[in-house]
Design an enzyme around this catalytic site. Structure first.
Site, PDB file in Angstrom:
ATOM      1  N   SER A 184       0.809  -1.220   0.000  1.00 37.70           N
ATOM      2  CA  SER A 184       0.000   0.000   0.000  1.00 37.70           C
ATOM      3  C   SER A 184       0.841   1.268   0.000  1.00 37.70           C
ATOM      4  O   SER A 184       0.425   2.292  -0.550  1.00 37.70           O
ATOM      5  CB  SER A 184      -0.937   0.011   1.209  1.00 37.70           C
ATOM      6  OG  SER A 184      -0.194  -0.130   2.413  1.00 37.70           O
ATOM      7  N   ASP A 241      -6.470   7.274   8.228  1.00 36.91           N
ATOM      8  CA  ASP A 241      -6.483   6.055   9.036  1.00 36.91           C
ATOM      9  C   ASP A 241      -5.420   6.043  10.128  1.00 36.91           C
ATOM     10  O   ASP A 241      -5.315   5.080  10.875  1.00 36.91           O
ATOM     11  CB  ASP A 241      -6.328   4.822   8.142  1.00 36.91           C
ATOM     12  CG  ASP A 241      -4.993   4.769   7.395  1.00 36.91           C
ATOM     13  OD1 ASP A 241      -4.193   5.728   7.527  1.00 36.91           O
ATOM     14  OD2 ASP A 241      -4.766   3.785   6.683  1.00 36.91           O
ATOM     15  N   HIS A 292      -1.257   5.107   7.371  1.00 36.06           N
ATOM     16  CA  HIS A 292      -0.550   5.412   6.127  1.00 36.06           C
ATOM     17  C   HIS A 292      -0.178   6.890   6.082  1.00 36.06           C
ATOM     18  O   HIS A 292      -0.825   7.717   6.718  1.00 36.06           O
ATOM     19  CB  HIS A 292      -1.422   5.061   4.917  1.00 36.06           C
ATOM     20  CG  HIS A 292      -1.649   3.594   4.763  1.00 36.06           C
ATOM     21  ND1 HIS A 292      -2.702   2.941   5.373  1.00 36.06           N
ATOM     22  CD2 HIS A 292      -0.948   2.648   4.077  1.00 36.06           C
ATOM     23  CE1 HIS A 292      -2.642   1.652   5.073  1.00 36.06           C
ATOM     24  NE2 HIS A 292      -1.602   1.437   4.289  1.00 36.06           N
TER      25      HIS A 292
END
Length: 350
Positions: free
Chosen positions: A84, A246, A249
């Site tokens: 990610s 979140d 990240h």
């Protein structure tokens, strides 16, 4: 973990990867970490961290496309592989993803177009690199940028196994004539939702994996940049600015900092930098590869690459390596239209 254990190839590269992992783990407290990890408190903290950090809801924006189309000549083909962090999860605009940031910086520095293909997948562990590399080779890439490792830590993939998949990916890409730059495992101990003592263990595991990745990648002919806690101090000081929604990240500015750390090494790997400094700064220089990997794991933004000493690749302690602390310049030296000449790194990369 299921993916990592589904295919366990053998051979000399697997034995090398295990050896790299052992070398890089020296002095990192692996035994103490393993002992503490058995405590029930850590299991509870892991469950709490999973509840605190939201699950991925939507895929990140695609960064595929041609950058710097106004420049003449054939395009340089760059592929982005990994998890990610490589895909750019946490941002909402294409231009904010690592692939777009790096392609923009490269096109301006090289004065040529850059064609980007992203194969990174949210949630990927190192075992997934095999399939990503197979797809990437169809594009005949000149450059591969790999960001991987965080999910191997959270899934507790055996370090030697994670390193082995990475080194196979680098070997395959190098055999195809592709330059490879790897951003090593970030320091998950810098993530605020993870509480002590789990945070301490995450820090130790991340550093061990980053050091092992460095040894393996450089042995395979690639270049590494330690990401470590590159964003940690800024995250602590400005969590709402540097974290995505979140709190796990990076935000757009966080990715810009990471891209600024990677770009100088990418340019060196492509042979596009000016003559190197005659006098290294403190902490730089030639060392054995295992020692260089340990130093790099402790200092974010450090580049490690293979080097020869008096015509030899190896010395008494193994492979020689060049340790370099790169300046984070992004494309700041090439001001955007309407910007001042003192453009910051984050602004210059956007």
């Amino acid at each position: 973990m299921g993916v990592a254990r589904s295919v366990v190839p053998g051979g000399e590269r697997w034995r090398q990867a295990r050896r790299f992992a052992r070398l890089a783990a020296i002095g990192t407290g692996a035994t103490a970490a393993a002992a503490v990890a058995t405590g029930g408190v850590l299991l509870g903290q892991a469950r709490q961290a999973r509840r605190t950090i939201p699950m991925a809801e939507a895929p990140p924006p695609r960064c595929d496309g041609r950058y710097g189309a106004k420049f003449p000549g054939p395009a340089l083909t760059m592929v982005v592989l990994g998890d990610s962090s490589a895909a750019g999860y946490g941002v909402h605009r294409r231009r904010e993803t690592p692939g777009a940031l790096l392609a923009t910086g490269l096109s301006r520095r090289l004065n040529r177009p850059v064609q980007v293909h992203r194969f990174a997948v949210v949630g990927a562990i190192s075992a997934a690199l095999r399939h990503q590399v197979e797809a990437a080779l169809e594009c005949r890439p000149d450059l591969a940028v790999i960001l991987i490792g965080g999910n191997d830590i959270t899934n507790r993939t055996p370090r030697g196994l994670a390193v082995r998949y990475l080194v196979e990916a680098v070997h395959t890409l190098r055999d195809a004539g592709c330059e490879v730059v790897v951003g090593t495992c970030p320091d998950l101990g810098a993530i605020r939702p993870i509480q002590p003592p789990l945070r301490w263990l995450a820090h130790q595991w991340s550093r061990q994996l980053a050091a092992a990745q460095t040894v393996a990648v450089v042995e395979a002919g690639g270049w590494t940049v330690s990401l470590g806690d590159l964003l940690g101090p800024r995250f602590v000081a400005e969590p709402t600015r540097m974290f995505a929604w979140d709190r796990f990240h990076p935000s757009a500015e966080g990715y810009a900092m990471a891209a600024a750390a990677l770009l100088p090494t990418i340019l060196s790997a492509l042979g596009a930098t000016q003559e190197r400094r005659a006098t290294p700064t403190r902490g730089e220089g030639v060392r054995s590869l295992p020692e260089a990997a340990q130093v790099a794991a402790r200092h974010a933004g450090t580049e490690v690459s293979g080097v020869q000493v008096r015509g030899h690749d190896r010395g008494p302690a193994g492979r020689w390596a060049q340790l370099r602390r790169r300046a984070f310049f992004g494309v700041g030296a090439v001001p955007q239209h309407g910007s001042a000449s003192g453009t910051s790194t984050v602004e210059g990369l956007a």
